[in-house]
Design an enzyme around this catalytic site. Structure first.
Site, PDB file in Angstrom:
ATOM      1  N   THR A 105       0.937  -1.276   0.157  1.00  0.00           N
ATOM      2  CA  THR A 105      -0.159   0.100   0.082  1.00  0.00           C
ATOM      3  C   THR A 105       1.086   1.333   0.240  1.00  0.00           C
ATOM      4  O   THR A 105       1.977   1.183   0.337  1.00  0.00           O
ATOM      5  CB  THR A 105      -1.222   0.243   0.945  1.00  0.00           C
ATOM      6  N   ASP A 106       0.286   2.272  -0.499  1.00  0.00           N
ATOM      7  CA  ASP A 106       0.960   3.492  -0.633  1.00  0.00           C
ATOM      8  C   ASP A 106       1.047   4.067   0.853  1.00  0.00           C
ATOM      9  O   ASP A 106       1.882   4.844   1.830  1.00  0.00           O
ATOM     10  CB  ASP A 106      -0.043   4.370  -1.291  1.00  0.00           C
ATOM     11  N   GLU A 107      -0.093   3.470   2.028  1.00  0.00           N
ATOM     12  CA  GLU A 107      -0.224   4.284   3.397  1.00  0.00           C
ATOM     13  C   GLU A 107       1.470   3.854   4.800  1.00  0.00           C
ATOM     14  O   GLU A 107       1.718   4.358   5.091  1.00  0.00           O
ATOM     15  CB  GLU A 107      -0.740   3.569   3.909  1.00  0.00           C
TER      16      GLU A 107
HETATM   17  P1  NAD Z   1      -9.855  -7.555   1.977  1.00  0.00           P
HETATM   18  O1  NAD Z   1     -10.012  -6.886   3.794  1.00  0.00           O
HETATM   19  O2  NAD Z   1     -10.753  -6.936   0.922  1.00  0.00           O
HETATM   20  O3  NAD Z   1      -9.149  -8.531   1.920  1.00  0.00           O
HETATM   21  C1  NAD Z   1      -8.253  -9.355   2.318  1.00  0.00           C
HETATM   22  C2  NAD Z   1      -8.499 -11.269   2.371  1.00  0.00           C
HETATM   23  O4  NAD Z   1      -7.176 -11.537   3.076  1.00  0.00           O
HETATM   24  C3  NAD Z   1      -9.734 -11.685   2.790  1.00  0.00           C
HETATM   25  O5  NAD Z   1      -9.704 -12.405   1.274  1.00  0.00           O
HETATM   26  C4  NAD Z   1      -9.918 -12.200   4.082  1.00  0.00           C
HETATM   27  O6  NAD Z   1     -10.496 -13.459   4.366  1.00  0.00           O
HETATM   28  C5  NAD Z   1      -7.906 -13.100   3.643  1.00  0.00           C
HETATM   29  N1  NAD Z   1      -7.202 -13.261   5.110  1.00  0.00           N
HETATM   30  C6  NAD Z   1      -7.257 -11.892   6.089  1.00  0.00           C
HETATM   31  N2  NAD Z   1      -6.437 -12.373   6.922  1.00  0.00           N
HETATM   32  C7  NAD Z   1      -5.553 -14.313   6.700  1.00  0.00           C
HETATM   33  C8  NAD Z   1      -5.056 -15.065   6.705  1.00  0.00           C
HETATM   34  N3  NAD Z   1      -4.264 -15.065   8.013  1.00  0.00           N
HETATM   35  N4  NAD Z   1      -4.430 -16.446   5.669  1.00  0.00           N
HETATM   36  C9  NAD Z   1      -5.298 -15.907   4.767  1.00  0.00           C
HETATM   37  N5  NAD Z   1      -6.248 -15.097   4.474  1.00  0.00           N
HETATM   38  C10 NAD Z   1      -6.509 -13.806   4.715  1.00  0.00           C
HETATM   39  O7  NAD Z   1      -8.300  -6.202   1.478  1.00  0.00           O
HETATM   40  P2  NAD Z   1      -7.983  -5.731   0.081  1.00  0.00           P
HETATM   41  O8  NAD Z   1      -8.620  -4.556   0.313  1.00  0.00           O
HETATM   42  O9  NAD Z   1      -8.680  -6.583  -1.236  1.00  0.00           O
HETATM   43  O10 NAD Z   1      -6.683  -5.488   0.317  1.00  0.00           O
HETATM   44  C11 NAD Z   1      -6.112  -6.708  -0.369  1.00  0.00           C
HETATM   45  C12 NAD Z   1      -4.321  -6.491  -0.418  1.00  0.00           C
HETATM   46  O11 NAD Z   1      -4.253  -5.434  -0.756  1.00  0.00           O
HETATM   47  C13 NAD Z   1      -3.697  -5.755   1.359  1.00  0.00           C
HETATM   48  O12 NAD Z   1      -2.797  -6.367   2.083  1.00  0.00           O
HETATM   49  C14 NAD Z   1      -3.888  -5.040   1.380  1.00  0.00           C
HETATM   50  O13 NAD Z   1      -3.047  -4.483   2.211  1.00  0.00           O
HETATM   51  C15 NAD Z   1      -3.735  -4.009   0.111  1.00  0.00           C
HETATM   52  N6  NAD Z   1      -3.556  -2.837  -1.055  1.00  0.00           N
HETATM   53  C16 NAD Z   1      -4.992  -2.559  -0.341  1.00  0.00           C
HETATM   54  C17 NAD Z   1      -5.631  -1.334  -1.200  1.00  0.00           C
HETATM   55  C18 NAD Z   1      -7.249  -1.448  -0.444  1.00  0.00           C
HETATM   56  O14 NAD Z   1      -7.197   0.973  -1.284  1.00  0.00           O
HETATM   57  N7  NAD Z   1      -8.533  -2.109  -0.328  1.00  0.00           N
HETATM   58  C19 NAD Z   1      -4.539  -0.556  -1.170  1.00  0.00           C
HETATM   59  C20 NAD Z   1      -3.461  -1.084  -1.438  1.00  0.00           C
HETATM   60  C21 NAD Z   1      -3.146  -2.675  -1.358  1.00  0.00           C
HETATM   61  O1  DAU Z   2      -4.496   4.271   0.552  1.00  0.00           O
HETATM   62  C1  DAU Z   2      -4.311   2.559   0.726  1.00  0.00           C
HETATM   63  C2  DAU Z   2      -5.441   2.124   1.561  1.00  0.00           C
HETATM   64  O2  DAU Z   2      -6.457   2.621   1.133  1.00  0.00           O
HETATM   65  C3  DAU Z   2      -5.010   0.487   1.500  1.00  0.00           C
HETATM   66  O3  DAU Z   2      -4.589   0.146   2.201  1.00  0.00           O
HETATM   67  C4  DAU Z   2      -5.928   0.384   3.273  1.00  0.00           C
HETATM   68  O4  DAU Z   2      -6.069  -0.920   3.009  1.00  0.00           O
HETATM   69  C5  DAU Z   2      -7.605   0.643   2.553  1.00  0.00           C
HETATM   70  O5  DAU Z   2      -8.294   0.080   3.520  1.00  0.00           O
HETATM   71  C6  DAU Z   2      -7.477   2.301   1.945  1.00  0.00           C
HETATM   72  O6  DAU Z   2      -7.351   2.637   3.582  1.00  0.00           O
HETATM   73  P1  DAU Z   2      -7.747   4.621   4.141  1.00  0.00           P
HETATM   74  O7  DAU Z   2      -7.819   4.332   5.686  1.00  0.00           O
HETATM   75  O8  DAU Z   2      -7.758   5.497   3.137  1.00  0.00           O
HETATM   76  O9  DAU Z   2      -9.465   4.046   3.088  1.00  0.00           O
HETATM   77  P2  DAU Z   2     -10.710   3.868   4.363  1.00  0.00           P
HETATM   78  O10 DAU Z   2     -12.149   3.852   2.952  1.00  0.00           O
HETATM   79  O11 DAU Z   2     -10.990   3.902   5.500  1.00  0.00           O
HETATM   80  O12 DAU Z   2     -10.511   5.401   4.383  1.00  0.00           O
HETATM   81  C7  DAU Z   2     -10.781   6.281   2.989  1.00  0.00           C
HETATM   82  C8  DAU Z   2     -11.097   7.445   3.502  1.00  0.00           C
HETATM   83  O13 DAU Z   2     -12.318   8.151   4.204  1.00  0.00           O
HETATM   84  C9  DAU Z   2      -9.783   8.386   4.797  1.00  0.00           C
HETATM   85  O14 DAU Z   2      -9.840   9.637   5.094  1.00  0.00           O
HETATM   86  C10 DAU Z   2     -11.308   8.475   6.110  1.00  0.00           C
HETATM   87  C11 DAU Z   2     -12.640   8.774   5.291  1.00  0.00           C
HETATM   88  N1  DAU Z   2     -13.864   7.809   5.925  1.00  0.00           N
HETATM   89  C12 DAU Z   2     -13.264   6.753   6.229  1.00  0.00           C
HETATM   90  C13 DAU Z   2     -15.187   5.871   6.491  1.00  0.00           C
HETATM   91  C14 DAU Z   2     -15.058   4.680   6.540  1.00  0.00           C
HETATM   92  C15 DAU Z   2     -14.518   8.734   6.817  1.00  0.00           C
HETATM   93  O15 DAU Z   2     -14.472   9.818   6.228  1.00  0.00           O
HETATM   94  N2  DAU Z   2     -15.706   8.010   7.476  1.00  0.00           N
HETATM   95  C16 DAU Z   2     -15.933   6.675   6.745  1.00  0.00           C
HETATM   96  O16 DAU Z   2     -16.707   6.378   7.209  1.00  0.00           O
END
Ligand code: NAD
Ligand code: DAU
Length: 353
Positions: free
Chosen positions: A134-136
């Site tokens: 992730t970019d975080e």
């Molecule tokens: P998600 O929470 O939707 O899915 C995570 C999956 O991992 C689920 O299917 C869960 O059951 C599985 N999982 C959790 N713990 C596990 C374990 N111990 N063993 C096996 N499986 C397990 O997450 P996502 O949003 O699809 O993110 C996927 C990946 O991409 C993560 O590594 C996250 O850090 C990264 N990522 C997410 C975002 C985003 O915006 N969602 C952006 C950049 C990177």
């Molecule tokens: O940047 C990549 C990341 O983006 C991933 O690595 C994470 O897995 C993914 O969950 C996401 O993280 P964020 O914290 O940015 O996403 P989230 O959807 O939780 O929140 C997006 C923005 O909105 C953040 O500034 C918090 C705000 N927010 C979020 C929720 C859930 C609100 O204001 N209200 C809300 O109810």
């Protein structure tokens, strides 16, 4: 088994991004066997893959990436050639509530997989261990600038600290043991099958149900949004053509403040639901800020564009409209994935360890 040219373990394939990656690889590469390894936490749902579950080159294995014995058995059973590692605890708010599960899955789980790959990949066959991050991990930006691949790590939430730690271990395995790793750091994804605890799907489902739309703090925090299928295409390109030992930033130059994004969503939803203009925006409710809320994320994805010719395929306007349509057409999916006690999932998990 050997009739498949690659036997790729995709971890977290039942989650949001993982299900898009699994679908893409299963349908684009019939010569590969895709082994989806997922623990099925509250965020993992096999309904996400119902359309491809009977494909001959797809199998599902329920397992925890922290479980060394299970990973070992799966490597042996399928003669795993490559790993695309997405399994993680992914929600920042949950990591603030309780970081330990993030340490187990994101850190210990990643090192368990690295160790398993190191043990099994002793032959001359080329392998790839692709870690999706992730970019975080780069921290928080002020008004100016972008995260590049050279930006120093500065994680600020328990979630990003756990992802940063896993990234460091992945690079350490390349430098120390020459494990053939690749890594990418992506911005916020949106699209279908996104669990309705994250900003966009939560807002869509709350607008649908005419519930309050919680905005943290002043709503001026900025996120850089990328359509999930474009992230899956970037993972495909990096997996096949990226350089071993390198990392790539993935993003679509698409920054929005949370409040303007939610206003835009409200406007689109009013139009699609035939509600009077302005009615959904009345649901917006400002609430207490997230602890340690990162101000701004913005990705510079030039390296990926210049070296591997990757670009996002659609605009945010198109992607958001498609996403809303998917949720409107899949209210049964929303009901199914939110029917369990997912709000308390994390607390229960930790106490059960
Ligand atoms: P998600 O929470 O939707 O899915 C995570 C999956 O991992 C689920 O299917 C869960 O059951 C599985 N999982 C959790 N713990 C596990 C374990 N111990 N063993 C096996 N499986 C397990 O997450 P996502 O949003 O699809 O993110 C996927 C990946 O991409 C993560 O590594 C996250 O850090 C990264 N990522 C997410 C975002 C985003 O915006 N969602 C952006 C950049 C990177
Ligand atoms: O940047 C990549 C990341 O983006 C991933 O690595 C994470 O897995 C993914 O969950 C996401 O993280 P964020 O914290 O940015 O996403 P989230 O959807 O939780 O929140 C997006 C923005 O909105 C953040 O500034 C918090 C705000 N927010 C979020 C929720 C859930 C609100 O204001 N209200 C809300 O109810």
């Amino acid at each position: 088994m050997e009739k498949y040219t690659k036997r790729i373990m995709i971890t977290g394939g039942a989650g949001f991004i993982g299900s898009h990656v699994v679908r893409r690889f299963v349908t684009h590469y019939p010569a590969y066997l895709l082994i989806n390894v997922d623990k099925l936490t509250y965020a993992g749902n096999l309904e996400n893959l119902i359309d491809i579950e009977n494909n001959p080159n797809y199998v599902f294995e329920k397992a925890d990436v922290v479980d060394k014995k299970a990973m070992d058995e799966l490597f042996l059973k399928y003669k795993i050639t490559d790993v695309i590692h997405l399994a993680a605890e992914s929600h920042v708010d949950r990591s603030i509530e309780g970081p330990m599960e993030f340490v187990f899955t994101n850190v210990v789980g990643t090192v368990t997989l690295l160790e398993t790959a190191r043990k099994h990949w002793v032959d001359k066959e080329p392998h790839v261990f692709y870690h999706v991050s992730t970019d975080e991990v780069f921290g928080s930006l002020e008004e100016e600038g972008f995260f590049t691949e050279q930006t120093p790590y500065d994680p600020r939430s328990p979630y990003s600290a756990s992802k940063a730690s896993s990234d460091h271990f992945v690079r350490a395995y390349f430098h120390t043991y020459q494990l053939p790793i690749k890594l990418s750091n992506c911005s916020n994804n949106y699209g279908s099958h996104h669990f309705p605890e994250k900003l966009i799907p939560l807002m869509i489902t709350n607008i649908l149900n005419e519930k309050p739309l919680p905005i943290y703090g002043n709503g001026l925090n900025i996120r850089d949004w990328l359509w999930v299928e474009d992230h899956a295409s970037a993972i495909d390109v990096i997996f096949h053509n990226g350089k071993v030992g390198e990392s790539y930033n993935v993003g679509g130059l698409n920054e929005w403040t949370n409040i303007s994004l939610v206003h835009y969503l409200c406007q689109l939803m009013d139009e699609k639901l035939g509600r009077p203009a302005g009615s959904s925006a009345k649901l917006i409710t400002y609430i207490a800020d997230r602890a340690g809320h990162d101000q701004r994320y913005a990705i510079d994805a030039h390296k990926l564009d210049e070296e591997l010719a990757w670009k996002p395929s659609i605009t945010f306007e198109e992607g958001l409209s498609k996403t809303i349509d998917w949720y409107l057409d899949n209210t049964e999916w929303i009901k199914k994935v939110t029917s369990g006690d997912y709000q308390n999932y994390y607390t229960k998990q930790y106490h059960n360890r």
